[in-house]
Design an enzyme around this catalytic site. Sequence first.
Site, PDB file in Angstrom:
ATOM      1  N   ASN A   9     -46.824  43.934   1.843  1.00 10.87           N
ATOM      2  CA  ASN A   9     -47.677  44.807   2.642  1.00 10.87           C
ATOM      3  C   ASN A   9     -49.022  44.107   2.800  1.00 10.87           C
ATOM      4  O   ASN A   9     -49.830  44.083   1.891  1.00 10.87           O
ATOM      5  CB  ASN A   9     -47.841  46.154   1.912  1.00 10.87           C
ATOM      6  N   LYS A  11     -51.496  44.867   4.618  1.00 11.16           N
ATOM      7  CA  LYS A  11     -52.629  45.766   4.890  1.00 11.16           C
ATOM      8  C   LYS A  11     -53.458  45.219   6.072  1.00 11.16           C
ATOM      9  O   LYS A  11     -52.886  44.614   6.970  1.00 11.16           O
ATOM     10  CB  LYS A  11     -53.457  45.967   3.621  1.00 11.16           C
ATOM     11  N   HIS A  94     -47.982  55.394   2.981  1.00 12.86           N
ATOM     12  CA  HIS A  94     -48.694  54.623   1.951  1.00 12.86           C
ATOM     13  C   HIS A  94     -49.893  55.453   1.460  1.00 12.86           C
ATOM     14  O   HIS A  94     -50.505  56.180   2.246  1.00 12.86           O
ATOM     15  CB  HIS A  94     -49.170  53.292   2.536  1.00 12.86           C
ATOM     16  N   GLU A  96     -52.841  54.730   0.939  1.00  9.90           N
ATOM     17  CA  GLU A  96     -54.082  54.511   1.703  1.00  9.90           C
ATOM     18  C   GLU A  96     -54.062  55.309   3.000  1.00  9.90           C
ATOM     19  O   GLU A  96     -55.102  55.780   3.467  1.00  9.90           O
ATOM     20  CB  GLU A  96     -54.284  53.003   1.958  1.00  9.90           C
ATOM     21  N   GLU A 166     -45.355  54.049  -5.994  1.00 13.00           N
ATOM     22  CA  GLU A 166     -46.622  53.346  -6.142  1.00 13.00           C
ATOM     23  C   GLU A 166     -47.659  54.261  -6.781  1.00 13.00           C
ATOM     24  O   GLU A 166     -48.338  55.027  -6.062  1.00 13.00           O
ATOM     25  CB  GLU A 166     -47.135  52.888  -4.769  1.00 13.00           C
ATOM     26  N   GLY A 172     -53.944  47.700  -6.180  1.00 14.88           N
ATOM     27  CA  GLY A 172     -55.126  46.864  -5.969  1.00 14.88           C
ATOM     28  C   GLY A 172     -56.086  46.842  -7.148  1.00 14.88           C
ATOM     29  O   GLY A 172     -57.215  46.374  -7.023  1.00 14.88           O
ATOM     30  N   SER A 211     -50.106  46.369  -8.019  1.00 13.00           N
ATOM     31  CA  SER A 211     -50.511  45.196  -8.801  1.00 13.00           C
ATOM     32  C   SER A 211     -49.335  44.345  -9.287  1.00 13.00           C
ATOM     33  O   SER A 211     -49.381  43.771 -10.381  1.00 13.00           O
ATOM     34  CB  SER A 211     -51.403  45.616  -9.974  1.00 13.00           C
TER      35      SER A 211
HETATM   36  P1  PGA Z   1     -51.250  45.783  -4.566  1.00 16.47           P
HETATM   37  O1  PGA Z   1     -50.864  46.802  -3.398  1.00 16.47           O
HETATM   38  O2  PGA Z   1     -50.017  44.957  -4.846  1.00 16.47           O
HETATM   39  O3  PGA Z   1     -52.377  44.980  -4.014  1.00 16.47           O
HETATM   40  O4  PGA Z   1     -51.622  46.604  -5.745  1.00 16.47           O
HETATM   41  C1  PGA Z   1     -49.596  47.392  -3.350  1.00 16.47           C
HETATM   42  C2  PGA Z   1     -49.505  48.320  -2.170  1.00 16.47           C
HETATM   43  O5  PGA Z   1     -50.520  48.944  -1.819  1.00 16.47           O
HETATM   44  O6  PGA Z   1     -48.439  48.463  -1.555  1.00 16.47           O
END
Ligand code: PGA
Length: 248
Positions: A9, A11, A94, A96, A166, A172, A211
Site C-alpha cells: 500500500n 499511500k 483502510h 486512514e 490492521e 506506521g 509495521s
Molecule cells: P505500515 O502501513 O506498514 O507503514 O505500518 C500499513 C498500512 O497502512 O496498510
Amino acid sequence: MRRAIIAGNWKMNKTPSEAKSLIDHIKPLVADANCEVVVCPPFVCLPAAKTVLENSNIKLGAQNMHWEESGAYTGEVSAPMLKEIGVEYVIIGHSERRQYFAETDDTVNKKVISAFSHELIPIVCVGETLEQREAGKTENVVKMQVEKGLSGLKVDEVRRLIVAYEPIWAIGTGRNATPSDANYVIKFIRDIITGLYGNVADEVRIQYGGSVNAQNAAEILAMPDIDGALVGGASLKAQDFATIVRSC
Ligand code: PGA
C-alpha cells in the site's frame, strides 16, 4: 490451501515516473515468489504502473474507489474505471480512509459489493485503535466491522475476499502486533466469517498489516492463520518489499 498474498500500500507516495522506476526495481526481485504479489500505487500512477507490470507476476491494486459506477461525485473514481485500466484488487476501508475521510462500515459495505460486482477483489481493512485495545474492546470492534462491512455477500464472493487485520496503533508506528496477538485476532475474524457464511470462510485470505518490515515479516508470516501482509512504509523500498515477499 490458501495462497499467501503480500500487497504494498503505497499511500500518497510516488509520481507516475517514480512508480515505474520502483516497480522496475521490484520486478526481478520477486519474479520467483511463491505467494501472490500486489502493488497499490496512487490512482494517477495506475496506468503507468500497468505498462511496467506487463509480463510480470505482480498484480495491480488501487487504494480506494467509490461505490457508484459514475455520477456527480467530484474527485472520486469508480470500479469500472479501475477495471478498464487493468486493476484487479482494491483496498477498502483502510483506517486512514475511515479516520480522515469519514468512511464508515456502511460505505465500506457498499464499496465491497460494488467491487465484487465489477470483478475487482476487495482487500477489506479492519482493526482497533489503541484506546479500544486497552479497554479490552478489540473483539467487539473487529466483529462489528466484519459483520457490517461484509454483509450481503454471495458465497462465491466471500471465497475471493481478502481481509486485512490492521490494528491502528501498529500502522506506521514501528510498533507491530506480536505474531501471536495478530494470529489470535485473525483466527477470531475467520470464526466470525464462518458464523456469517459457513465453511467458505476457510478460503478467505486474511492478512496482517501494521509495521510489517523486512526484519519481522518471516515471524509474522509463519503464523498458521496469517495469510500474508498489507505493507505500507516498507513497500516503498524495493529490497525490503522483496524480502517480505520472499518470507512467505
Ligand atoms: P505500515 O502501513 O506498514 O507503514 O505500518 C500499513 C498500512 O497502512 O496498510
